[in-house]
Design an enzyme around this catalytic site. Structure first.
Site, PDB file in Angstrom:
ATOM      1  N   ASP A  57       0.849  -1.199   0.000  1.00 47.45           N
ATOM      2  CA  ASP A  57       0.000   0.000   0.000  1.00 47.45           C
ATOM      3  C   ASP A  57       0.882   1.246   0.000  1.00 47.45           C
ATOM      4  O   ASP A  57       2.110   1.147   0.156  1.00 47.45           O
ATOM      5  CB  ASP A  57      -0.977  -0.002   1.190  1.00 47.45           C
ATOM      6  CG  ASP A  57      -0.302  -0.234   2.533  1.00 47.45           C
ATOM      7  OD1 ASP A  57       0.949  -0.214   2.598  1.00 47.45           O
ATOM      8  OD2 ASP A  57      -1.007  -0.427   3.530  1.00 47.45           O
ATOM      9  N   ASN A  86      -7.418  -1.776  14.212  1.00 47.23           N
ATOM     10  CA  ASN A  86      -8.834  -2.085  13.942  1.00 47.23           C
ATOM     11  C   ASN A  86      -8.986  -3.312  13.041  1.00 47.23           C
ATOM     12  O   ASN A  86     -10.061  -3.577  12.527  1.00 47.23           O
ATOM     13  CB  ASN A  86      -9.527  -0.873  13.301  1.00 47.23           C
ATOM     14  CG  ASN A  86      -8.867  -0.452  11.986  1.00 47.23           C
ATOM     15  OD1 ASN A  86      -7.959  -1.110  11.508  1.00 47.23           O
ATOM     16  ND2 ASN A  86      -9.340   0.645  11.413  1.00 47.23           N
ATOM     17  N   GLU A 119      -9.705  -1.041   5.163  1.00 45.41           N
ATOM     18  CA  GLU A 119     -10.255  -0.748   6.483  1.00 45.41           C
ATOM     19  C   GLU A 119     -11.523  -1.591   6.722  1.00 45.41           C
ATOM     20  O   GLU A 119     -12.058  -2.189   5.785  1.00 45.41           O
ATOM     21  CB  GLU A 119     -10.612   0.750   6.557  1.00 45.41           C
ATOM     22  CG  GLU A 119      -9.411   1.699   6.421  1.00 45.41           C
ATOM     23  CD  GLU A 119      -8.575   1.832   7.702  1.00 45.41           C
ATOM     24  OE1 GLU A 119      -8.613   0.938   8.557  1.00 45.41           O
ATOM     25  OE2 GLU A 119      -7.873   2.858   7.820  1.00 45.41           O
ATOM     26  N   HIS A 176      -7.398  -3.775  10.169  1.00 40.49           N
ATOM     27  CA  HIS A 176      -7.209  -3.528   8.738  1.00 40.49           C
ATOM     28  C   HIS A 176      -6.025  -4.329   8.193  1.00 40.49           C
ATOM     29  O   HIS A 176      -5.088  -4.649   8.929  1.00 40.49           O
ATOM     30  CB  HIS A 176      -7.085  -2.028   8.411  1.00 40.49           C
ATOM     31  CG  HIS A 176      -5.833  -1.369   8.877  1.00 40.49           C
ATOM     32  ND1 HIS A 176      -5.799  -0.062   9.288  1.00 40.49           N
ATOM     33  CD2 HIS A 176      -4.548  -1.806   8.993  1.00 40.49           C
ATOM     34  CE1 HIS A 176      -4.555   0.264   9.617  1.00 40.49           C
ATOM     35  NE2 HIS A 176      -3.786  -0.771   9.451  1.00 40.49           N
TER      36      HIS A 176
HETATM   37  P1  PGA Z   1       2.645  -1.390  12.221  1.00 39.77           P
HETATM   38  O1  PGA Z   1       1.385  -1.147  11.288  1.00 39.77           O
HETATM   39  O2  PGA Z   1       3.347  -2.603  11.681  1.00 39.77           O
HETATM   40  O3  PGA Z   1       3.488  -0.160  12.090  1.00 39.77           O
HETATM   41  O4  PGA Z   1       2.136  -1.615  13.613  1.00 39.77           O
HETATM   42  C1  PGA Z   1       0.551  -2.229  10.964  1.00 39.77           C
HETATM   43  C2  PGA Z   1      -0.674  -1.765  10.224  1.00 39.77           C
HETATM   44  O5  PGA Z   1      -1.253  -0.727  10.572  1.00 39.77           O
HETATM   45  O6  PGA Z   1      -1.107  -2.471   9.300  1.00 39.77           O
END
Ligand code: PGA
Length: 242
Positions: A67, A134, A141, A136
């Protein structure tokens, strides 16, 4: 979904990297979808060591960025592609043309998304994913339909807040472009990575209760080759027989 638990972050990162090296040795032309973010950084560190020691090679492989944020300049260190470059791509032997990224600055974003889907083609062999607070997956999302392909996504407030950790300024983006759930769920193997106490609650929600697109990570429970790798703190809210 298989669940693999480790006592420490270093054992977690070592084991994931070891399994990844096995996959790359068995299939040198492995097509991978890889996330930015903090979670995979120790795993990428182990892969860099493995490449530099000659134990594995990305020479014939292909990497797709999972992404990318909108509203950040292409050279902003917080861009997902820049994070991935710093922690992995710049230190391995992947040919530059085999690193695919999402140009969120493109004027015709719909065409950019279509071209990414064309490049993804017959799909990924291996997808690594972090997990959002959450649930995602990438920037898919809660509520994202499972048939979604590469698309522009509006970020939830908790995702915007969390993304500030990657930025050296206060201009946190509110949208991005992400590989859609369709290609993530169709990947031949999906590894969900969770490390640290902040992920304990969402790891529990991912595994317990309904499988629902309201918690995108729960959809991976139906994946025939899905695996959740947790360290002791991320798995702390799970019962011992999970
Ligand atoms: P993080 O992000 O690895 O920095 O905790 C994960 C995400 O939000 O998908």
């Amino acid at each position: 979904m298989q669940i693999v638990r480790f006592d420490s972050e270093s054992a977690w990162a070592d084991a994931i990297a070891q399994r990844w090296c096995e996959r790359l040795r068995a299939s040198p032309s492995l097509r991978m979808c890889l996330p930015a973010g903090h979670t995979p950084v120790p795993v990428y560190g182990e892969m860099v060591k493995a490449v530099q020691a000659g134990r594995v090679s990305f020479r014939s492989a292909e990497v797709f960025t999972l992404d990318e944020f909108g509203q950040l300049a292409p050279d902003d260190p917080g861009r997902c592609a820049q994070q991935l470059r710093r922690s992995l791509i710049d230190h391995i032997d992947l040919p530059p043309e085999r690193f695919h990224l999402l140009r969120t600055e493109a004027t015709d974003l719909a065409s950019e998304c279509r071209q990414y889907d064309v490049a993804i083609g017959h799909g990924f062999d291996l997808t690594l994913l972090g997990i959002g607070l959450n649930g995602h997956l990438g920037m898919n999302e809660p509520g994202t339909p499972v048939e979604t392909t590469t698309h522009r996504a509006e970020l939830h407030a908790s995702t915007v807040t969390a993304s500030r950790r990657y930025l050296a300024h206060a201009r946190a983006p509110t949208w991005g472009v992400t590989v859609g759930l369709k290609h993530l769920l169709a990947s031949r193997e999906v590894w969900l990575l969770a490390c640290g106490a902040s992920k304990a609650a969402i790891v529990r929600r991912t595994l317990q209760g309904e499988i629902t697109s309201d918690i995108p990570s729960s959809l991976l429970r139906r994946h025939p080759n899905g695996c959740l790798f947790v360290d002791g703190t991320a798995g702390a809210a799970l019962s011992s027989n999970e």
